[in-house]
Design a protein around this motif. Sequence first.
Motif, PDB file in Angstrom:
ATOM      1  N   UNK A   1      -5.091  -8.604  15.637  1.00 12.79           N
ATOM      2  CA  UNK A   1      -4.485  -8.787  14.311  1.00 12.79           C
ATOM      3  C   UNK A   1      -4.087  -7.424  13.745  1.00 12.79           C
ATOM      4  N   UNK A   2      -3.150  -7.397  12.804  1.00 12.60           N
ATOM      5  CA  UNK A   2      -2.764  -6.116  12.205  1.00 12.60           C
ATOM      6  C   UNK A   2      -3.970  -5.405  11.596  1.00 12.60           C
ATOM      7  N   UNK A   3      -3.959  -4.093  11.689  1.00 11.05           N
ATOM      8  CA  UNK A   3      -5.017  -3.295  11.072  1.00 11.05           C
ATOM      9  C   UNK A   3      -4.812  -3.310   9.569  1.00 11.05           C
ATOM     10  N   UNK A   4      -5.845  -3.669   8.867  1.00 11.10           N
ATOM     11  CA  UNK A   4      -5.773  -3.730   7.412  1.00 11.10           C
ATOM     12  C   UNK A   4      -5.858  -2.298   6.849  1.00 11.10           C
ATOM     13  N   UNK A   5      -4.862  -1.901   6.079  1.00  6.62           N
ATOM     14  CA  UNK A   5      -4.926  -0.567   5.484  1.00  6.62           C
ATOM     15  C   UNK A   5      -5.847  -0.568   4.269  1.00  6.62           C
ATOM     16  N   UNK A   6      -6.118   0.616   3.750  1.00  9.02           N
ATOM     17  CA  UNK A   6      -6.877   0.704   2.506  1.00  9.02           C
ATOM     18  C   UNK A   6      -6.089   0.005   1.405  1.00  9.02           C
ATOM     19  N   UNK A   7      -6.763  -0.379   0.353  1.00  6.15           N
ATOM     20  CA  UNK A   7      -6.105  -1.167  -0.699  1.00  6.15           C
ATOM     21  C   UNK A   7      -5.114  -0.355  -1.527  1.00  6.15           C
ATOM     22  N   UNK A   8      -5.324   0.956  -1.640  1.00  3.37           N
ATOM     23  CA  UNK A   8      -4.386   1.767  -2.411  1.00  3.37           C
ATOM     24  C   UNK A   8      -4.579   3.243  -2.078  1.00  3.37           C
ATOM     25  N   UNK A   9      -3.485   3.967  -1.961  1.00  5.46           N
ATOM     26  CA  UNK A   9      -3.496   5.413  -1.762  1.00  5.46           C
ATOM     27  C   UNK A   9      -2.746   6.047  -2.931  1.00  5.46           C
ATOM     28  N   UNK A  10      -3.433   6.906  -3.670  1.00  2.00           N
ATOM     29  CA  UNK A  10      -2.764   7.727  -4.687  1.00  2.00           C
ATOM     30  C   UNK A  10      -1.999   8.779  -3.892  1.00  2.00           C
ATOM     31  N   UNK A  11      -0.721   8.563  -3.753  1.00  2.00           N
ATOM     32  CA  UNK A  11       0.072   9.365  -2.830  1.00  2.00           C
ATOM     33  C   UNK A  11       0.048  10.851  -3.188  1.00  2.00           C
ATOM     34  N   UNK A  12       0.011  11.182  -4.463  1.00  2.00           N
ATOM     35  CA  UNK A  12      -0.044  12.594  -4.845  1.00  2.00           C
ATOM     36  C   UNK A  12      -1.353  13.241  -4.375  1.00  2.00           C
ATOM     37  N   UNK A  13      -2.463  12.516  -4.468  1.00  2.00           N
ATOM     38  CA  UNK A  13      -3.749  13.044  -4.002  1.00  2.00           C
ATOM     39  C   UNK A  13      -3.797  13.160  -2.480  1.00  2.00           C
ATOM     40  N   UNK A  14      -3.054  12.304  -1.786  1.00  2.00           N
ATOM     41  CA  UNK A  14      -3.069  12.315  -0.326  1.00  2.00           C
ATOM     42  C   UNK A  14      -2.258  13.483   0.242  1.00  2.00           C
ATOM     43  N   UNK A  15      -1.316  13.989  -0.519  1.00  2.00           N
ATOM     44  CA  UNK A  15      -0.479  15.088  -0.046  1.00  2.00           C
ATOM     45  C   UNK A  15      -1.330  16.336   0.192  1.00  2.00           C
TER      46      UNK A  15
ATOM     47  N   UNK B   1       6.328   2.345   3.611  1.00  2.00           N
ATOM     48  CA  UNK B   1       6.930   1.026   3.811  1.00  2.00           C
ATOM     49  C   UNK B   1       6.216  -0.054   3.010  1.00  2.00           C
ATOM     50  N   UNK B   2       5.039   0.240   2.489  1.00  2.00           N
ATOM     51  CA  UNK B   2       4.317  -0.689   1.613  1.00  2.00           C
ATOM     52  C   UNK B   2       4.049   0.043   0.308  1.00  2.00           C
ATOM     53  N   UNK B   3       4.972  -0.108  -0.643  1.00  2.00           N
ATOM     54  CA  UNK B   3       4.865   0.633  -1.898  1.00  2.00           C
ATOM     55  C   UNK B   3       3.797   0.077  -2.834  1.00  2.00           C
ATOM     56  N   UNK B   4       3.261  -1.093  -2.531  1.00  2.00           N
ATOM     57  CA  UNK B   4       2.153  -1.642  -3.326  1.00  2.00           C
ATOM     58  C   UNK B   4       0.863  -0.862  -3.069  1.00  2.00           C
ATOM     59  N   UNK B   5       0.643  -0.509  -1.788  1.00  2.00           N
ATOM     60  CA  UNK B   5      -0.580   0.208  -1.431  1.00  2.00           C
ATOM     61  C   UNK B   5      -0.343   1.678  -1.111  1.00  2.00           C
ATOM     62  N   UNK B   6       0.860   2.055  -0.723  1.00  2.00           N
ATOM     63  CA  UNK B   6       1.203   3.396  -0.212  1.00  2.00           C
ATOM     64  C   UNK B   6       0.437   3.734   1.061  1.00  2.00           C
TER      65      UNK B   6
END
Length: 172
Positions: A13-27, A84-89
């Motif tokens: 099955x697809x790997x479930x990503x984390x529920x949300x990434x604060x993209x600025x903090x991930x940079x 590609x998933x802007x809901x979770x980043x």
Amino acid sequence: MAIFLSGCQTNHPPIKPVSYVDIDRFMGDWYVIANIPTYIEEGAHNAIESYKLNPDGSIQTTFTFHENSYDGELKTYHPTGFITDEKTNAIWGMQFIWPIKADYRIMYLNEDYSQTIVARNKRDYVWIMARTPTIPEADYQHMLSLIKQVGYDISQIQRVPQDWSGQPPTAR
């Protein structure tokens, strides 16, 4: 590289990503602690993946490492990430060669954004990364268990040598 990162899906099955990434903090900079390496990463030392958010929302990526030893040739690659998933980043397409965008899923991210696991649905490559060149062994083992739980063969995971004692991390 793109040929190795693209391809058919597996029976998992697809790997479930984390529920949300604060993209600025991930940079920023991420040291590659361990991985199932792509062919370009074989023998990498002091590998760092760096992300910078572009004004258009794409992610400027710089991947650097020394080839086969700490003083080996410095290699640098510049793929572009696309959320590609802007809901979770947490799901990106990583593009080394146009028009192919490889699956890139942030499947684990600790609360303080200091450790992460990036995985792929194919279970062919995976990256354990951290904001520091080393992590506690207990954290490493925990991340290995998470990777195994989603169907990876963890016997393929290799630690990436990191030794910055002779130079500051900014000297890359």
